[in-house]
Design a protein around this motif. Structure first.
Motif, short mmCIF file in Angstrom:
data_model
loop_
_atom_site.label_atom_id
_atom_site.label_comp_id
_atom_site.label_asym_id
_atom_site.label_seq_id
_atom_site.Cartn_x
_atom_site.Cartn_y
_atom_site.Cartn_z
N THR A 105 0.87 -1.17 0.00
CA THR A 105 0.00 0.00 0.00
C THR A 105 0.91 1.22 0.00
O THR A 105 1.46 1.60 1.05
N PRO A 106 1.11 1.86 -1.16
CA PRO A 106 2.14 2.90 -1.25
C PRO A 106 1.69 4.23 -0.66
O PRO A 106 0.49 4.51 -0.55
N VAL A 107 2.67 5.04 -0.26
CA VAL A 107 2.41 6.44 0.07
C VAL A 107 2.41 7.21 -1.24
O VAL A 107 3.38 7.16 -2.00
N MET A 108 1.34 7.92 -1.53
CA MET A 108 1.24 8.61 -2.81
C MET A 108 2.27 9.73 -2.91
O MET A 108 2.66 10.32 -1.90
N ILE A 159 -19.52 7.80 0.98
CA ILE A 159 -18.64 7.81 -0.20
C ILE A 159 -17.21 7.64 0.26
O ILE A 159 -16.61 8.55 0.84
N ALA A 160 -16.67 6.45 0.03
CA ALA A 160 -15.34 6.11 0.53
C ALA A 160 -14.33 5.85 -0.58
O ALA A 160 -13.15 5.67 -0.30
N TYR A 161 -14.79 5.84 -1.85
CA TYR A 161 -13.91 5.41 -2.93
C TYR A 161 -13.94 6.34 -4.13
O TYR A 161 -13.74 5.91 -5.27
N GLN A 162 -14.19 7.62 -3.92
CA GLN A 162 -14.25 8.55 -5.04
C GLN A 162 -12.93 8.53 -5.81
O GLN A 162 -11.86 8.72 -5.24
N GLY A 163 -13.00 8.30 -7.12
CA GLY A 163 -11.82 8.21 -7.96
C GLY A 163 -11.39 6.79 -8.25
O GLY A 163 -10.55 6.56 -9.12
N PHE A 164 -11.96 5.80 -7.55
CA PHE A 164 -11.61 4.40 -7.77
C PHE A 164 -12.50 3.73 -8.82
O PHE A 164 -12.20 2.63 -9.26
N GLY A 165 -13.60 4.38 -9.20
CA GLY A 165 -14.56 3.73 -10.08
C GLY A 165 -14.44 4.17 -11.52
O GLY A 165 -13.72 3.57 -12.32
N ASN A 179 -8.61 7.12 -1.57
CA ASN A 179 -8.17 7.92 -2.71
C ASN A 179 -6.94 8.79 -2.40
O ASN A 179 -6.28 9.26 -3.33
N PHE A 180 -6.62 8.99 -1.13
CA PHE A 180 -5.37 9.66 -0.78
C PHE A 180 -4.36 8.67 -0.16
O PHE A 180 -3.23 9.06 0.13
N GLY A 181 -4.79 7.43 0.06
CA GLY A 181 -3.89 6.40 0.59
C GLY A 181 -3.41 6.66 2.00
O GLY A 181 -2.34 6.19 2.41
N ILE A 182 -4.22 7.37 2.82
CA ILE A 182 -3.78 7.74 4.17
C ILE A 182 -4.62 7.00 5.22
O ILE A 182 -5.16 7.60 6.14
N TYR A 183 -4.71 5.71 5.08
CA TYR A 183 -5.53 4.87 5.96
C TYR A 183 -5.26 5.16 7.43
O TYR A 183 -6.17 5.39 8.22
N ARG A 184 -3.99 5.13 7.81
CA ARG A 184 -3.67 5.21 9.24
C ARG A 184 -3.77 6.63 9.79
O ARG A 184 -3.71 6.82 11.01
#
Length: 394
Positions: A43-46, A209-215, A244-249
């Protein structure tokens, strides 16, 4: 006191993660955990996040509290990203939250405060934590039909029929895009029909809305949300920046309360701040600060959007590869729905027994309801999954 506590049900996804870690097989494949991973399983840091963090490190002079609702620049930027110009900014109250889950929890708290008798209609199936939180808050839930296990698409006729049984003041929980766990989405004609039912019956929409930009893209994924916000008297929107920003934590979310009555904004804003104070006082700021920095800087925003688009297209390519491989192996297009689904997840629509057979025989880990994380695949593992699906008798 502690002796009166009772064991709580184990989280099935967390239990699955532990089983995966304990599995000694080298060829095992993790399609269970709901986290984006690249082809290397990371899971990369963008890039834009890295740049913004470095800039923040250089410029930030204080770690003092922000306001109860978080940094206003973050709210403004997220409202613009999600709603664009569909509603007046003055009609939107917003508060930062610890992740999208925090936004969902605060929305349910607000519903209970505003209308204790309201029922919440949820799609069948939905993200399990929706049900868990609603049950914990003793809010009555009603399932509406959503997933057609024959077509693996949306059972729209069933959905509409069930929503027509809702009472005035009931809440309808909708997924803004990339439905979790099914991957099956409403189209714009269907969104319009749903809004007509909401208004006809006096129902309150709540959108997660948790995945804007993934669809289908940043703008396309927000179309349904914008239509609801613009065409209903009021609605709640819970948003997440984890994916969408990859900042889960960093736990970065936002709750919005939209009302066509501009005079309601001050009361709504005060209520959101009050709820934050009761639950955690001040929301986390680090992730929110990075998001607002990116969205308000043309160069950072362009880089972020480009990397997000690479991520989206990569998942679509994996979907198409899997559908094509299954068609090659079966001579049938019955798995074509995998290429039509959007986001990280797809629901195969098979039985828990077949899911267990894939795990036991082939080291394929997916949730028992057959939700699989497409982002857990790469070009080399797609053929392995396709063979395992057929070997299990799906």
């Amino acid at each position: 006191m502690f002796e009166t506590l009772k064991p709580q049900p184990a989280d099935k996804i967390l239990a699955l993660m532990q089983m995966y870690r304990d599995d000694p097989r080298d060829n095992k494949i993790d399609l269970g955990v709901g986290v984006y991973k690249n082809a290397e399983g990371v899971t990369p840091v963008m890039r834009a996040i890295k740049t913004a963090e470095h800039k923040l490190w250089e410029e930030q002079t204080s770690k003092s509290y922000v306001g109860l609702a978080g940094d206003p620049a973050y709210s403004d930027a997220m409202i613009k990203l999600i709603l664009a110009d569909s509603v007046e900014r003055a009609n939107v109250a917003a508060a930062a939250t610890p992740g999208g889950t925090g936004a969902v929890r605060q929305a349910f708290e607000l519903i209970k405060m505003a209308n204790p008798g309201a029922r919440v209609f949820v799609s069948n199936p939905t993200w399990p934590n929706h049900i868990s939180i609603l049950n914990y808050l003793n809010i009555e839930t009603v399932a509406y039909r959503y997933f057609d296990r024959e077509t693996c698409g949306v059972d729209f006729d069933g959905m509409i029929a069930d929503l027509k049984t809702a009472n005035k003041g009931d809440v309808v929980l909708l997924h803004g895009c990339c439905h979790n766990p099914t991957g099956a989405n409403l189209n714009m004609v269907q969104w319009q029909e749903v809004v007509a039912i909401l208004n006809e019956r006096g129902l309150i929409p709540m959108i997660d809305i948790a995945y804007q930009g993934f669809g289908d893209g940043l703008e396309e994924d927000a179309q349904g949300v914008r239509y609801v916000a613009a065409n209903t008297p009021e609605c709640l929107i819970a948003a997440s920046c984890s994916k969408n920003f990859g900042i889960y934590r960093e736990r970065t979310g936002l709750l919005m309360a939209v009302s066509q009555d501009g005079g309601a904004q001050a009361l709504n804003q005060g209520t959101l701040a009050f709820l934050n104070r009761q639950n955690y006082s001040f929301p986390p700021d680090h992730g929110a600060r990075l998001v607002s920095m990116i969205l308000n800087d043309d160069a950072l925003r362009a880089d972020w959007a480009a990397e997000l688009e690479e991520t989206r297209l990569g998942m679509l390519a994996l979907r198409q590869q899997l559908a094509d491989e299954l068609q090659r192996l079966t001579g049938s297009d019955r798995f074509g729905f995998l290429a039509q689904h959007r986001g990280m997840f797809s629901l195969l629509g098979t039985t828990p027994e077949m899911v267990e057979k894939m795990r036991a025989d082939s080291g394929i880990y997916m949730v028992g309801d057959s939700r699989m994380n497409i982002a857990g695949l790469n070009e080399q593992t797609v053929p392995i999954l396709a063979k395992a699906i057929l070997d299990a008798g799906v």
